[in-house]
Design a protein around this motif. Structure first.
Motif, mmCIF file in Angstrom:
data_model
loop_
_atom_site.group_PDB
_atom_site.id
_atom_site.type_symbol
_atom_site.label_atom_id
_atom_site.label_comp_id
_atom_site.label_asym_id
_atom_site.label_seq_id
_atom_site.Cartn_x
_atom_site.Cartn_y
_atom_site.Cartn_z
ATOM 1 N N TYR A 297 -1.316 5.231 -9.322
ATOM 2 C CA TYR A 297 -1.463 4.205 -8.124
ATOM 3 C C TYR A 297 -0.379 4.423 -7.239
ATOM 4 O O TYR A 297 -0.376 4.219 -6.002
ATOM 5 N N SER B 277 -0.384 5.607 -3.357
ATOM 6 C CA SER B 277 -0.075 4.770 -2.600
ATOM 7 C C SER B 277 1.094 5.343 -1.557
ATOM 8 O O SER B 277 1.009 5.251 -0.297
ATOM 9 N N ASN C 19 -5.039 -2.317 -5.026
ATOM 10 C CA ASN C 19 -4.589 -1.995 -6.232
ATOM 11 C C ASN C 19 -5.666 -2.995 -7.287
ATOM 12 O O ASN C 19 -5.499 -4.073 -7.196
ATOM 13 N N ASP D 227 0.679 -5.142 -10.505
ATOM 14 C CA ASP D 227 0.994 -6.371 -9.829
ATOM 15 C C ASP D 227 2.180 -6.371 -9.139
ATOM 16 O O ASP D 227 2.372 -6.554 -8.025
ATOM 17 N N SER E 156 2.342 -3.586 -6.255
ATOM 18 C CA SER E 156 1.776 -4.311 -4.990
ATOM 19 C C SER E 156 2.796 -5.075 -4.143
ATOM 20 O O SER E 156 3.101 -5.173 -2.888
ATOM 21 N N THR F 157 6.036 -2.932 -2.846
ATOM 22 C CA THR F 157 5.589 -1.998 -2.025
ATOM 23 C C THR F 157 5.413 -2.583 -0.740
ATOM 24 O O THR F 157 5.712 -2.294 0.349
ATOM 25 N N ALA F 158 4.691 -3.657 -0.883
ATOM 26 C CA ALA F 158 4.263 -4.624 0.188
ATOM 27 C C ALA F 158 5.474 -4.902 1.029
ATOM 28 O O ALA F 158 5.392 -4.867 2.436
ATOM 29 N N CYS G 122 -0.719 -4.332 1.377
ATOM 30 C CA CYS G 122 -0.875 -4.103 0.054
ATOM 31 C C CYS G 122 -1.166 -5.131 -0.672
ATOM 32 O O CYS G 122 -0.462 -6.040 -1.005
ATOM 33 N N THR H 226 -3.515 -6.610 -4.153
ATOM 34 C CA THR H 226 -3.980 -6.515 -5.727
ATOM 35 C C THR H 226 -5.167 -7.304 -5.891
ATOM 36 O O THR H 226 -5.381 -8.490 -5.236
ATOM 37 N N SER I 50 -0.815 -9.652 1.992
ATOM 38 C CA SER I 50 -0.179 -8.676 1.403
ATOM 39 C C SER I 50 1.059 -8.961 0.516
ATOM 40 O O SER I 50 1.976 -9.867 0.554
#
Length: 316
Positions: A137, A141, A158, A181, A184, A187-188, A198, A200, A253
């Motif tokens: 993942y 990403s 995700n 989780d 996400s 990275t968001a 991004c 979940t 996000s």
């Protein structure tokens, strides 16, 4: 055809949730790249193939493009994204769904092994569940973000599960889902200034090919009972389509979303026209816990607040 002209990638889409999502993206008019391994023992048993999924995407109004890719091999993953960039120069939606840990997870949980008792070496067992999952993942990403940031728009979804907030199957499974989780969420933060979301997604109970087979065989009464009101794989597909079309998706996000809750928010149903119950409904939770009589007395509109769900995963 709300996604006409958009380019999407769904990993692990030869069957199950990935297939349902890919087909719905195609129905919305998108060009959809789908990945899977060329063959596997599980695929031979459950049926389904990349070509069949790609053909159905095209039949629904989109363009299905099948790419054989073993997501355990980093070089193959890199070549996949290079192909998309070469062919289209863009990627609008990435759905990280490929996961190789289901078969080993369900097998080991049936055997009742604790985390130190598995036949495989600890590092090997970790990789069996989380290499094609959490690790991949992140890799997908990163490659997708390079194209999306350049375009100043995009959506990464995700696929995770409630195993992230409570023990499910074994520690390695739940650790991987909890990390998805968090991935996400974090990275968001990097993506937010670039208008890339991004998110979940928890699909909840889904009638995948393997679940339908178990129900048909009658081999697991618990699964048969708990999946009575489960959604189809395309239910989550409609959730992803609506997220992709949402002009305010940046507000979500970094957050966890649930397919059934998105259905109520956006106003869509499953492909059979039904509205599936949310895993946050109190009567659903009570029913799964075995309190059938009490569950039948609780109205459908009583939901457990999200902050209470979050407390399940809190160790403070």
């Amino acid at each position: 055809m709300a996604l006409s002209g958009k380019v999407c990638l769904v990993t692990g889409a030869s069957r199950g949730i990935g297939k349902g999502i890919a087909i719905q993206l195609g129905e919305a008019g998108a060009t959809v790249y789908i990945t899977g391994r060329s063959s596997s023992p599980e695929a031979a048993v459950l049926g389904g193939s990349l070509k069949e999924t790609a053909d159905e995407i095209t039949a629904r109004g989109g363009t299905g493009i099948a790419v054989i890719c073993d997501h355990a091999e980093d070089e193959q993953v890199k070549q996949l994204f290079e192909k998309i960039e070469h062919d289209h120069g863009r990627l609008d939606v990435l759905v990280n769904n490929a996961f190789s840990g289901i078969s080993v997870t369900t097998k080991e949980s049936r055997l009742g092994h604790r985390f130190w008792e598995h036949e495989a070496e600890p590092g090997e067992f970790w990789d069996m569940i989380n290499r094609v999952g959490l690790r991949n993942y992140y890799i997908c990403s990163a490659y997708a973000a390079k194209m999306m940031v350049k375009a100043k728009q995009g959506l990464i979804v995700n696929i995770s599960s409630f195993g992230a907030i409570r023990y499910m199957f074994n520690p390695v499974f739940s650790i991987g889902k909890a990390a998805v989780d968090k991935m996400s969420a974090f990275t968001a933060q990097d993506l937010k200034p670039h208008n890339v979301a991004c998110i979940t997604l928890y699909p909840g109970a889904v009638l995948t090919e393997s679940i339908n087979r178990i129900i048909a065989e009658g081999s697991n009464p618990t699964i048969t009972e708990n999946f009575k009101v489960a959604g189809t794989p395309e239910y989550s597909g409609r959730a992803v389509v609506n997220l992709a079309c949402d002009k305010n998706k940046m507000a979500k996000s970094g957050r966890i979303t649930i397919t059934a809750d998105l259905a109520r928010e956006y106003g869509f149903t499953d492909v059979d026209g039904r509205q599936r119950p949310s895993p946050r409904q109190l009567n659903v939770i009570l029913g799964i816990a075995g309190y059938k009589w009490l569950s039948s007395m609780v109205p459908n509109f009583i939901y457990v607040p999200n902050f209470l769900l979050a407390l399940q995963g809190s160790n403070f």
